[in-house]
Design a protein around this motif. Structure first.
Motif, PDB file in Angstrom:
ATOM      1  N   SER A 293       0.850  -1.198   0.000  1.00  0.00           N
ATOM      2  CA  SER A 293       0.000   0.000   0.000  1.00  0.00           C
ATOM      3  C   SER A 293       0.881   1.242   0.000  1.00  0.00           C
ATOM      4  O   SER A 293       0.933   1.992   0.976  1.00  0.00           O
ATOM      5  CB  SER A 293      -0.934  -0.006   1.217  1.00  0.00           C
ATOM      6  N   LEU A 294       1.587   1.459  -1.095  1.00  0.00           N
ATOM      7  CA  LEU A 294       2.464   2.626  -1.176  1.00  0.00           C
ATOM      8  C   LEU A 294       1.667   3.919  -1.149  1.00  0.00           C
ATOM      9  O   LEU A 294       2.098   4.924  -0.593  1.00  0.00           O
ATOM     10  CB  LEU A 294       3.308   2.562  -2.445  1.00  0.00           C
ATOM     11  N   ASN A 295       0.488   3.900  -1.813  1.00  0.00           N
ATOM     12  CA  ASN A 295      -0.383   5.082  -1.828  1.00  0.00           C
ATOM     13  C   ASN A 295       0.401   6.331  -2.217  1.00  0.00           C
ATOM     14  O   ASN A 295       0.384   7.347  -1.528  1.00  0.00           O
ATOM     15  CB  ASN A 295      -1.047   5.275  -0.462  1.00  0.00           C
ATOM     16  N   ALA A 296       1.095   6.254  -3.337  1.00  0.00           N
ATOM     17  CA  ALA A 296       1.928   7.361  -3.800  1.00  0.00           C
ATOM     18  C   ALA A 296       1.712   7.566  -5.288  1.00  0.00           C
ATOM     19  O   ALA A 296       1.153   6.722  -5.984  1.00  0.00           O
ATOM     20  CB  ALA A 296       3.394   7.062  -3.519  1.00  0.00           C
ATOM     21  N   SER A 297       2.158   8.707  -5.782  1.00  0.00           N
ATOM     22  CA  SER A 297       2.130   8.933  -7.221  1.00  0.00           C
ATOM     23  C   SER A 297       3.324   8.235  -7.857  1.00  0.00           C
ATOM     24  O   SER A 297       4.300   7.881  -7.177  1.00  0.00           O
ATOM     25  CB  SER A 297       2.173  10.429  -7.526  1.00  0.00           C
ATOM     26  N   VAL A 298       3.252   8.050  -9.166  1.00  0.00           N
ATOM     27  CA  VAL A 298       4.381   7.452  -9.870  1.00  0.00           C
ATOM     28  C   VAL A 298       5.618   8.326  -9.699  1.00  0.00           C
ATOM     29  O   VAL A 298       6.733   7.832  -9.490  1.00  0.00           O
ATOM     30  CB  VAL A 298       4.056   7.265 -11.368  1.00  0.00           C
ATOM     31  N   SER A 299       5.429   9.643  -9.759  1.00  0.00           N
ATOM     32  CA  SER A 299       6.556  10.564  -9.590  1.00  0.00           C
ATOM     33  C   SER A 299       7.212  10.396  -8.229  1.00  0.00           C
ATOM     34  O   SER A 299       8.445  10.362  -8.106  1.00  0.00           O
ATOM     35  CB  SER A 299       6.082  12.011  -9.759  1.00  0.00           C
ATOM     36  N   GLN A 300       6.403  10.297  -7.184  1.00  0.00           N
ATOM     37  CA  GLN A 300       6.957  10.159  -5.839  1.00  0.00           C
ATOM     38  C   GLN A 300       7.700   8.837  -5.672  1.00  0.00           C
ATOM     39  O   GLN A 300       8.739   8.776  -5.016  1.00  0.00           O
ATOM     40  CB  GLN A 300       5.835  10.296  -4.811  1.00  0.00           C
ATOM     41  N   LEU A 301       7.165   7.778  -6.270  1.00  0.00           N
ATOM     42  CA  LEU A 301       7.845   6.487  -6.207  1.00  0.00           C
ATOM     43  C   LEU A 301       9.212   6.567  -6.879  1.00  0.00           C
ATOM     44  O   LEU A 301      10.229   6.146  -6.311  1.00  0.00           O
ATOM     45  CB  LEU A 301       6.989   5.415  -6.876  1.00  0.00           C
ATOM     46  N   LEU A 302       9.251   7.120  -8.081  1.00  0.00           N
ATOM     47  CA  LEU A 302      10.512   7.186  -8.815  1.00  0.00           C
ATOM     48  C   LEU A 302      11.491   8.153  -8.159  1.00  0.00           C
ATOM     49  O   LEU A 302      12.694   7.886  -8.093  1.00  0.00           O
ATOM     50  CB  LEU A 302      10.248   7.600 -10.263  1.00  0.00           C
ATOM     51  N   TYR A 303      10.982   9.271  -7.662  1.00  0.00           N
ATOM     52  CA  TYR A 303      11.867  10.248  -7.040  1.00  0.00           C
ATOM     53  C   TYR A 303      12.507   9.694  -5.772  1.00  0.00           C
ATOM     54  O   TYR A 303      13.657   9.993  -5.450  1.00  0.00           O
ATOM     55  CB  TYR A 303      11.090  11.522  -6.721  1.00  0.00           C
ATOM     56  N   SER A 304      11.755   8.861  -5.043  1.00  0.00           N
ATOM     57  CA  SER A 304      12.304   8.297  -3.810  1.00  0.00           C
ATOM     58  C   SER A 304      13.453   7.340  -4.084  1.00  0.00           C
ATOM     59  O   SER A 304      14.212   6.997  -3.174  1.00  0.00           O
ATOM     60  CB  SER A 304      11.199   7.574  -3.029  1.00  0.00           C
ATOM     61  N   LEU A 305      13.578   6.911  -5.343  1.00  0.00           N
ATOM     62  CA  LEU A 305      14.653   5.989  -5.731  1.00  0.00           C
ATOM     63  C   LEU A 305      15.575   6.629  -6.768  1.00  0.00           C
ATOM     64  O   LEU A 305      16.286   5.931  -7.488  1.00  0.00           O
ATOM     65  CB  LEU A 305      14.046   4.702  -6.301  1.00  0.00           C
ATOM     66  N   ALA A 306      15.572   7.943  -6.828  1.00  0.00           N
ATOM     67  CA  ALA A 306      16.224   8.651  -7.923  1.00  0.00           C
ATOM     68  C   ALA A 306      17.702   8.335  -8.059  1.00  0.00           C
ATOM     69  O   ALA A 306      18.230   8.259  -9.169  1.00  0.00           O
ATOM     70  CB  ALA A 306      16.032  10.155  -7.749  1.00  0.00           C
ATOM     71  N   ASP A 307      18.398   8.144  -6.949  1.00  0.00           N
ATOM     72  CA  ASP A 307      19.849   7.962  -7.001  1.00  0.00           C
ATOM     73  C   ASP A 307      20.278   6.511  -6.831  1.00  0.00           C
ATOM     74  O   ASP A 307      21.448   6.237  -6.569  1.00  0.00           O
ATOM     75  CB  ASP A 307      20.517   8.819  -5.921  1.00  0.00           C
ATOM     76  N   VAL A 308      19.327   5.585  -6.969  1.00  0.00           N
ATOM     77  CA  VAL A 308      19.650   4.165  -6.838  1.00  0.00           C
ATOM     78  C   VAL A 308      19.711   3.555  -8.237  1.00  0.00           C
ATOM     79  O   VAL A 308      18.792   3.741  -9.033  1.00  0.00           O
ATOM     80  CB  VAL A 308      18.597   3.435  -5.987  1.00  0.00           C
ATOM     81  N   PRO A 309      20.759   2.816  -8.569  1.00  0.00           N
ATOM     82  CA  PRO A 309      20.942   2.315  -9.945  1.00  0.00           C
ATOM     83  C   PRO A 309      20.104   1.085 -10.265  1.00  0.00           C
ATOM     84  O   PRO A 309      20.610   0.066 -10.747  1.00  0.00           O
ATOM     85  CB  PRO A 309      22.437   1.995  -9.986  1.00  0.00           C
ATOM     86  N   ILE A 310      18.807   1.162 -10.011  1.00  0.00           N
ATOM     87  CA  ILE A 310      17.913   0.025 -10.241  1.00  0.00           C
ATOM     88  C   ILE A 310      17.702  -0.164 -11.740  1.00  0.00           C
ATOM     89  O   ILE A 310      17.464   0.798 -12.475  1.00  0.00           O
ATOM     90  CB  ILE A 310      16.563   0.254  -9.541  1.00  0.00           C
ATOM     91  N   SER A 311      17.742  -1.410 -12.198  1.00  0.00           N
ATOM     92  CA  SER A 311      17.416  -1.709 -13.594  1.00  0.00           C
ATOM     93  C   SER A 311      16.004  -2.274 -13.726  1.00  0.00           C
ATOM     94  O   SER A 311      15.364  -2.109 -14.763  1.00  0.00           O
ATOM     95  CB  SER A 311      18.424  -2.697 -14.186  1.00  0.00           C
ATOM     96  N   THR A 312      15.501  -2.935 -12.664  1.00  0.00           N
ATOM     97  CA  THR A 312      14.151  -3.507 -12.690  1.00  0.00           C
ATOM     98  C   THR A 312      13.393  -3.081 -11.446  1.00  0.00           C
ATOM     99  O   THR A 312      13.780  -3.426 -10.325  1.00  0.00           O
ATOM    100  CB  THR A 312      14.196  -5.044 -12.752  1.00  0.00           C
ATOM    101  N   LEU A 313      12.312  -2.327 -11.652  1.00  0.00           N
ATOM    102  CA  LEU A 313      11.454  -1.894 -10.552  1.00  0.00           C
ATOM    103  C   LEU A 313      10.069  -2.494 -10.772  1.00  0.00           C
ATOM    104  O   LEU A 313       9.401  -2.197 -11.764  1.00  0.00           O
ATOM    105  CB  LEU A 313      11.364  -0.369 -10.503  1.00  0.00           C
ATOM    106  N   VAL A 314       9.653  -3.348  -9.839  1.00  0.00           N
ATOM    107  CA  VAL A 314       8.364  -4.024  -9.933  1.00  0.00           C
ATOM    108  C   VAL A 314       7.454  -3.453  -8.851  1.00  0.00           C
ATOM    109  O   VAL A 314       7.712  -3.630  -7.659  1.00  0.00           O
ATOM    110  CB  VAL A 314       8.512  -5.546  -9.764  1.00  0.00           C
ATOM    111  N   ALA A 315       6.399  -2.771  -9.283  1.00  0.00           N
ATOM    112  CA  ALA A 315       5.478  -2.129  -8.337  1.00  0.00           C
ATOM    113  C   ALA A 315       4.045  -2.368  -8.794  1.00  0.00           C
ATOM    114  O   ALA A 315       3.276  -1.437  -9.027  1.00  0.00           O
ATOM    115  CB  ALA A 315       5.780  -0.637  -8.236  1.00  0.00           C
ATOM    116  N   ASN A 316       3.676  -3.625  -8.917  1.00  0.00           N
ATOM    117  CA  ASN A 316       2.333  -3.988  -9.355  1.00  0.00           C
ATOM    118  C   ASN A 316       1.365  -3.987  -8.176  1.00  0.00           C
ATOM    119  O   ASN A 316       1.714  -4.393  -7.069  1.00  0.00           O
ATOM    120  CB  ASN A 316       2.339  -5.378  -9.997  1.00  0.00           C
TER     121      ASN A 316
END
Length: 379
Positions: free
Chosen positions: A88-111
């Motif tokens: 239940s992240l209850n966040a916008s897509v922008s907030q999700l991505l921004y919270s991980l902005a400096d992490v070198p993730i190649s696969t983000l699964v948020a279904n």
């Protein structure tokens, strides 16, 4: 380390495990966010938090323990896969991505994690209520797969190069820019929009012929709805045609009539013999058909077979037979010449040696030489 579906609970903090490469806390009661993993995980490659109690704190940008929600590369310098599905992240897509902005993730699964709003440009991200700022995003250079299935995404304007996007089973219609769709087809970029409704059909429609061609074969079949649909020619652009653009990608199948996915079976004594028919055609006189008849041959004639002859649909007798008293009879027994099809006994030429006597029928001539098979007998 796998603690999946265990009784582990509390804030997400893993300290002192510098050699840890994989961490599975799926199905647990852990809370907090990735940024609370401080000084622990310089070699961590994968984190699975699916089905846990994690969440992104939006009001003050810190979690319950006072940790900033925004992760940075110093904390997780090698992390390449993060799964936060069914939370239940209850966040916008922008907030999700921004919270991980400096992490070198190649696969983000948020279904299925209550994510909403537009998919932003990865280079800059802003929230719906305030500007989060513009910063260089490591994520924009490393992210290759973004899965947001089962959420409430509203807008997809941009598709970064190399990014595989999953917006399937979205909870509401999504506006997808024509340029994003065209870019996906041109570059073979995989975009999954199956079971997702398109919000801006009118805007996309003009691009269907050249920029967004459809496959020639209609491989998507809905038996109960009576329609067939084409997929996009680019196999990497995955949609469910009757949800994405039903009027543009679907037509009524043979045996049905209408437009798009609004199809009804042809009534009795009518038929449609090809896909895309908006009206049904009547069966020939003296024939009958059941509902949803899909060919002229489906019309059952009282005599003979249904044929398109001389531009007309009609029931006709076959070769060497002729219509006589409502049935097809052998011409040999009627002493008629019937080399083709569709003969009527009252109109067919008599055999040589026979003559037609007005309405009385065909009779043998007393002198066969006087009856060479012409319409009238010589006298």
């Amino acid at each position: 380390v796998s603690l999946a579906h265990s009784r582990v609970a509390g804030t997400l903090q893993v300290n002192g495990f510098t050699a840890l490469q994989q961490l599975d806390l799926s199905g647990t009661a852990v809370t907090g966010w990735v940024a609370s993993m401080d000084e622990c995980c310089e070699n961590l490659l994968e984190i699975n938090l699916a089905g846990s109690h994690i969440s992104i704190i939006l009001d003050d940008e810190v979690d319950a323990a006072g940790n900033n929600i925004y992760a940075n590369a110093d904390l997780l310098p090698k992390l390449h896969k993060l799964d936060v599905s069914n939370t239940s992240l209850n966040a916008s897509v922008s907030q999700l991505l921004y919270s991980l902005a400096d992490v070198p993730i190649s696969t983000l699964v948020a279904n299925n994690c209550s994510v909403r709003g537009a998919v932003p440009r990865l280079a800059t991200v802003s929230s719906s209520d305030k500007k989060l700022g513009i910063k260089h995003m490591v994520l924009s250079q490393t992210l290759q797969t973004l899965e947001l299935a089962g959420n409430n995404v509203t807008d997809l304007q941009f598709l970064p190069a190399r990014l595989r996007m999953d917006l399937s089973r979205n909870l509401g219609p999504v506006r997808v820019s024509p340029s994003a769709l065209e870019y996906a087809t041109r570059t073979d970029l995989e975009v999954d929009l199956t079971h997702t409704e398109l919000a801006n059909v009118e805007e996309v429609r003009p691009f269907l012929t050249k920029q967004l061609p459809l496959e020639p074969d209609r491989s998507f079949v809905n038996e109960t709805g009576g329609y067939v649909c084409s997929q996009f020619a680019a196999s990497t652009l995955k949609v469910t045609p009757d949800r994405f653009m039903p009027s543009e990608m679907c037509v009524c199948r043979a045996g049905y009539f209408g437009t798009g996915t609004s199809c009804k079976p042809c009534p009795e004594d009518t038929f449609s013999d090809s896909d895309g028919q908006e009206v049904c055609q009547a069966c020939p006189a003296h024939s009958h058909s059941q509902a949803a008849a899909s060919s002229l041959d489906s019309c059952d004639c009282d005599f003979g077979k249904p044929k398109l002859q001389n531009g007309r649909r009609q029931c006709v007798c076959g070769r060497h037979t002729a219509l006589s008293h409502g049935a097809c009879a052998p011409c040999s027994k009627l002493h008629l010449q019937c080399n083709g099809t569709g003969h009527i006994a009252e109109e067919a030429f008599p055999e040589s040696g026979y003559a037609r006597l007005a309405t009385a029928g065909v009779f043998r001539c007393l002198h066969a030489s006087r009856c060479p098979g012409a319409p009238d007998c010589a006298t």
